[in-house]
Design a protein around this motif. Structure first.
Motif, PDB file in Angstrom:
ATOM      1  N   LEU A  66       0.853  -1.183   0.000  1.00 10.53           N
ATOM      2  CA  LEU A  66       0.000   0.000   0.000  1.00 10.53           C
ATOM      3  C   LEU A  66       0.892   1.237   0.000  1.00 10.53           C
ATOM      4  CD1 LEU A  66      -2.392  -0.964   2.912  1.00 10.53           C
ATOM      5  CD2 LEU A  66      -3.098  -0.632   0.568  1.00 10.53           C
ATOM      6  N   HIS A  67       0.392   2.362  -0.523  1.00  8.86           N
ATOM      7  CA  HIS A  67       1.157   3.599  -0.453  1.00  8.86           C
ATOM      8  C   HIS A  67       1.112   4.128   0.979  1.00  8.86           C
ATOM      9  CE1 HIS A  67       2.524   7.695  -1.305  1.00  8.86           C
ATOM     10  NE2 HIS A  67       3.156   7.106  -2.313  1.00  8.86           N
ATOM     11  N   ILE A  68       2.206   4.701   1.429  1.00  5.21           N
ATOM     12  CA  ILE A  68       2.324   5.162   2.810  1.00  5.21           C
ATOM     13  C   ILE A  68       1.271   6.221   3.137  1.00  5.21           C
ATOM     14  CG2 ILE A  68       3.825   6.454   4.375  1.00  5.21           C
ATOM     15  CD1 ILE A  68       6.159   4.943   3.082  1.00  5.21           C
ATOM     16  N   SER A  69       0.907   7.040   2.158  1.00  3.58           N
ATOM     17  CA  SER A  69      -0.059   8.113   2.419  1.00  3.58           C
ATOM     18  C   SER A  69      -1.461   7.578   2.672  1.00  3.58           C
ATOM     19  CB  SER A  69      -0.098   9.084   1.240  1.00  3.58           C
ATOM     20  OG  SER A  69      -0.626   8.450   0.089  1.00  3.58           O
ATOM     21  N   ASN A  70      -1.715   6.305   2.388  1.00  3.24           N
ATOM     22  CA  ASN A  70      -3.040   5.728   2.572  1.00  3.24           C
ATOM     23  C   ASN A  70      -3.244   5.093   3.944  1.00  3.24           C
ATOM     24  OD1 ASN A  70      -3.721   6.510   0.019  1.00  3.24           O
ATOM     25  ND2 ASN A  70      -3.281   4.546  -0.903  1.00  3.24           N
ATOM     26  N   VAL A  71      -2.250   5.203   4.831  1.00  3.83           N
ATOM     27  CA  VAL A  71      -2.391   4.648   6.172  1.00  3.83           C
ATOM     28  C   VAL A  71      -2.062   5.707   7.208  1.00  3.83           C
ATOM     29  CG1 VAL A  71      -1.873   2.282   5.472  1.00  3.83           C
ATOM     30  CG2 VAL A  71      -0.039   3.747   6.281  1.00  3.83           C
ATOM     31  N   MET A  72      -2.592   5.501   8.419  1.00  8.17           N
ATOM     32  CA  MET A  72      -2.350   6.402   9.528  1.00  8.17           C
ATOM     33  C   MET A  72      -2.045   5.592  10.777  1.00  8.17           C
ATOM     34  SD  MET A  72      -4.846   9.627   9.946  1.00  8.17           S
ATOM     35  CE  MET A  72      -4.191  11.160  10.506  1.00  8.17           C
ATOM     36  N   TYR A  73      -1.127   6.065  11.589  1.00  2.64           N
ATOM     37  CA  TYR A  73      -0.734   5.391  12.823  1.00  2.64           C
ATOM     38  C   TYR A  73      -1.910   5.335  13.791  1.00  2.64           C
ATOM     39  CZ  TYR A  73       1.797   4.354  17.112  1.00  2.64           C
ATOM     40  OH  TYR A  73       2.220   3.776  18.273  1.00  2.64           O
ATOM     41  N   LEU A  74      -2.067   4.196  14.482  1.00  7.97           N
ATOM     42  CA  LEU A  74      -3.132   4.036  15.484  1.00  7.97           C
ATOM     43  C   LEU A  74      -2.547   4.225  16.878  1.00  7.97           C
ATOM     44  CD1 LEU A  74      -5.337   0.997  14.436  1.00  7.97           C
ATOM     45  CD2 LEU A  74      -5.975   3.384  14.543  1.00  7.97           C
ATOM     46  N   HIS A  75      -3.086   5.213  17.593  1.00 12.75           N
ATOM     47  CA  HIS A  75      -2.684   5.457  18.976  1.00 12.75           C
ATOM     48  C   HIS A  75      -3.932   5.354  19.833  1.00 12.75           C
ATOM     49  CE1 HIS A  75      -0.317   6.961  22.274  1.00 12.75           C
ATOM     50  NE2 HIS A  75      -1.221   7.896  22.516  1.00 12.75           N
ATOM     51  N   LYS A  76      -3.971   4.376  20.719  1.00 15.89           N
ATOM     52  CA  LYS A  76      -5.155   4.098  21.550  1.00 15.89           C
ATOM     53  C   LYS A  76      -6.387   3.899  20.678  1.00 15.89           C
ATOM     54  CE  LYS A  76      -3.396   6.408  25.603  1.00 15.89           C
ATOM     55  NZ  LYS A  76      -3.596   7.422  26.626  1.00 15.89           N
ATOM     56  N   ASP A  77      -6.236   3.092  19.631  1.00 13.21           N
ATOM     57  CA  ASP A  77      -7.306   2.713  18.703  1.00 13.21           C
ATOM     58  C   ASP A  77      -7.904   3.886  17.933  1.00 13.21           C
ATOM     59  OD1 ASP A  77      -7.006   0.040  19.370  1.00 13.21           O
ATOM     60  OD2 ASP A  77      -8.421   0.188  21.030  1.00 13.21           O
ATOM     61  N   LYS A  78      -7.181   4.990  17.814  1.00 15.21           N
ATOM     62  CA  LYS A  78      -7.629   6.122  17.005  1.00 15.21           C
ATOM     63  C   LYS A  78      -6.491   6.555  16.086  1.00 15.21           C
ATOM     64  CE  LYS A  78     -11.089   7.902  20.101  1.00 15.21           C
ATOM     65  NZ  LYS A  78     -11.707   9.057  20.703  1.00 15.21           N
ATOM     66  N   PRO A  79      -6.800   6.841  14.804  1.00 20.34           N
ATOM     67  CA  PRO A  79      -5.745   7.284  13.893  1.00 20.34           C
ATOM     68  C   PRO A  79      -5.239   8.672  14.279  1.00 20.34           C
ATOM     69  CG  PRO A  79      -7.877   7.261  12.779  1.00 20.34           C
ATOM     70  CD  PRO A  79      -8.086   6.697  14.140  1.00 20.34           C
ATOM     71  N   THR A  80      -3.930   8.845  14.214  1.00 19.51           N
ATOM     72  CA  THR A  80      -3.325  10.127  14.576  1.00 19.51           C
ATOM     73  C   THR A  80      -2.080  10.369  13.738  1.00 19.51           C
ATOM     74  OG1 THR A  80      -2.460  11.459  16.396  1.00 19.51           O
ATOM     75  CG2 THR A  80      -1.926   9.129  16.422  1.00 19.51           C
ATOM     76  N   ARG A  81      -1.703  11.638  13.655  1.00 17.09           N
ATOM     77  CA  ARG A  81      -0.452  11.987  12.994  1.00 17.09           C
ATOM     78  C   ARG A  81       0.684  11.807  13.989  1.00 17.09           C
ATOM     79  NH1 ARG A  81      -0.903  17.733  11.325  1.00 17.09           N
ATOM     80  NH2 ARG A  81      -2.209  17.868  13.159  1.00 17.09           N
ATOM     81  N   ILE A  82       1.910  11.748  13.467  1.00 17.42           N
ATOM     82  CA  ILE A  82       3.083  11.536  14.311  1.00 17.42           C
ATOM     83  C   ILE A  82       4.018  12.718  14.156  1.00 17.42           C
ATOM     84  CG2 ILE A  82       5.110  10.084  14.694  1.00 17.42           C
ATOM     85  CD1 ILE A  82       3.541   7.738  13.682  1.00 17.42           C
ATOM     86  N   GLY A  83       4.574  13.170  15.286  1.00 17.93           N
ATOM     87  CA  GLY A  83       5.575  14.230  15.272  1.00 17.93           C
ATOM     88  C   GLY A  83       6.816  13.763  16.000  1.00 17.93           C
ATOM     89  N   TYR A  84       7.828  14.617  16.020  1.00 23.30           N
ATOM     90  CA  TYR A  84       9.075  14.311  16.713  1.00 23.30           C
ATOM     91  C   TYR A  84       9.331  15.341  17.804  1.00 23.30           C
ATOM     92  CZ  TYR A  84      10.482  10.983  13.115  1.00 23.30           C
ATOM     93  OH  TYR A  84      10.551   9.910  12.267  1.00 23.30           O
ATOM     94  N   LYS A  85       9.889  14.888  18.921  1.00 28.14           N
ATOM     95  CA  LYS A  85      10.364  15.759  19.982  1.00 28.14           C
ATOM     96  C   LYS A  85      11.812  15.396  20.251  1.00 28.14           C
ATOM     97  CE  LYS A  85       6.134  16.569  22.585  1.00 28.14           C
ATOM     98  NZ  LYS A  85       5.423  16.385  23.850  1.00 28.14           N
ATOM     99  N   LEU A  86      12.614  16.403  20.490  1.00 27.55           N
ATOM    100  CA  LEU A  86      14.003  16.168  20.857  1.00 27.55           C
ATOM    101  C   LEU A  86      14.124  16.292  22.365  1.00 27.55           C
ATOM    102  CD1 LEU A  86      15.783  18.230  18.077  1.00 27.55           C
ATOM    103  CD2 LEU A  86      15.403  15.783  18.146  1.00 27.55           C
ATOM    104  N   GLU A  87      14.691  15.263  22.996  1.00 30.10           N
ATOM    105  CA  GLU A  87      14.875  15.267  24.441  1.00 30.10           C
ATOM    106  C   GLU A  87      16.350  15.073  24.753  1.00 30.10           C
ATOM    107  OE1 GLU A  87      12.393  12.378  26.289  1.00 30.10           O
ATOM    108  OE2 GLU A  87      10.576  13.571  25.972  1.00 30.10           O
ATOM    109  N   THR A  88      16.790  15.698  25.814  1.00 30.02           N
ATOM    110  CA  THR A  88      18.174  15.560  26.231  1.00 30.02           C
ATOM    111  C   THR A  88      18.252  14.541  27.360  1.00 30.02           C
ATOM    112  OG1 THR A  88      18.514  17.887  25.698  1.00 30.02           O
ATOM    113  CG2 THR A  88      20.212  16.818  26.999  1.00 30.02           C
TER     114      THR A  88
END
Length: 108
Positions: A66-88
């Motif tokens: 499948l194309h990557i744009s056709n799926v979404m990550y599931l977080h607690k059974d709900k689709p969500t976008r993903i971001g990045y955080k930088l931690e020290t």
């Protein structure tokens, strides 16, 4: 090469195409082509001739990419976008971690 925030083993939900609404675990990510294999989704039939490895041949079913744009990550059974955080870390190293944009919680 496409930027992909998903990893092998993540649970995803299909948001477009014939499999819309179905969920599954990522088996393989092809970053060059921008495609993923999801366990049990987008099944296709393949007709195989008999050969040394497969004496009987026959019809097999397998996952198609499948194309990557056709799926979404599931977080607690709900689709969500993903971001990045930088931690020290305590030793001063900067660690890049994924988080769910809908809730702000860290994924890994």
């Amino acid at each position: 090469m496409n930027k992909v925030k998903l990893k092998r083993g993540d649970m995803v939900q299909v948001i477009a195409g014939k499999e819309v609404g179905r969920t599954g675990r990522i088996l393989l990510i092809d970053r060059e082509k921008g495609r993923i294999l999801v366990e049990g989704l987008n099944m296709q039939t393949k007709h195989q001739k008999p050969n040394r490895a497969n004496q009987t041949g026959g019809i097999t079913r397998r996952e198609a990419p499948l194309h990557i744009s056709n799926v979404m990550y599931l977080h607690k059974d709900k689709p969500t976008r993903i971001g990045y955080k930088l931690e020290t870390a305590a030793d001063g190293k900067v660690i890049k971690k994924r988080f769910a944009k809908s809730t702000g919680e860290l994924i890994d």
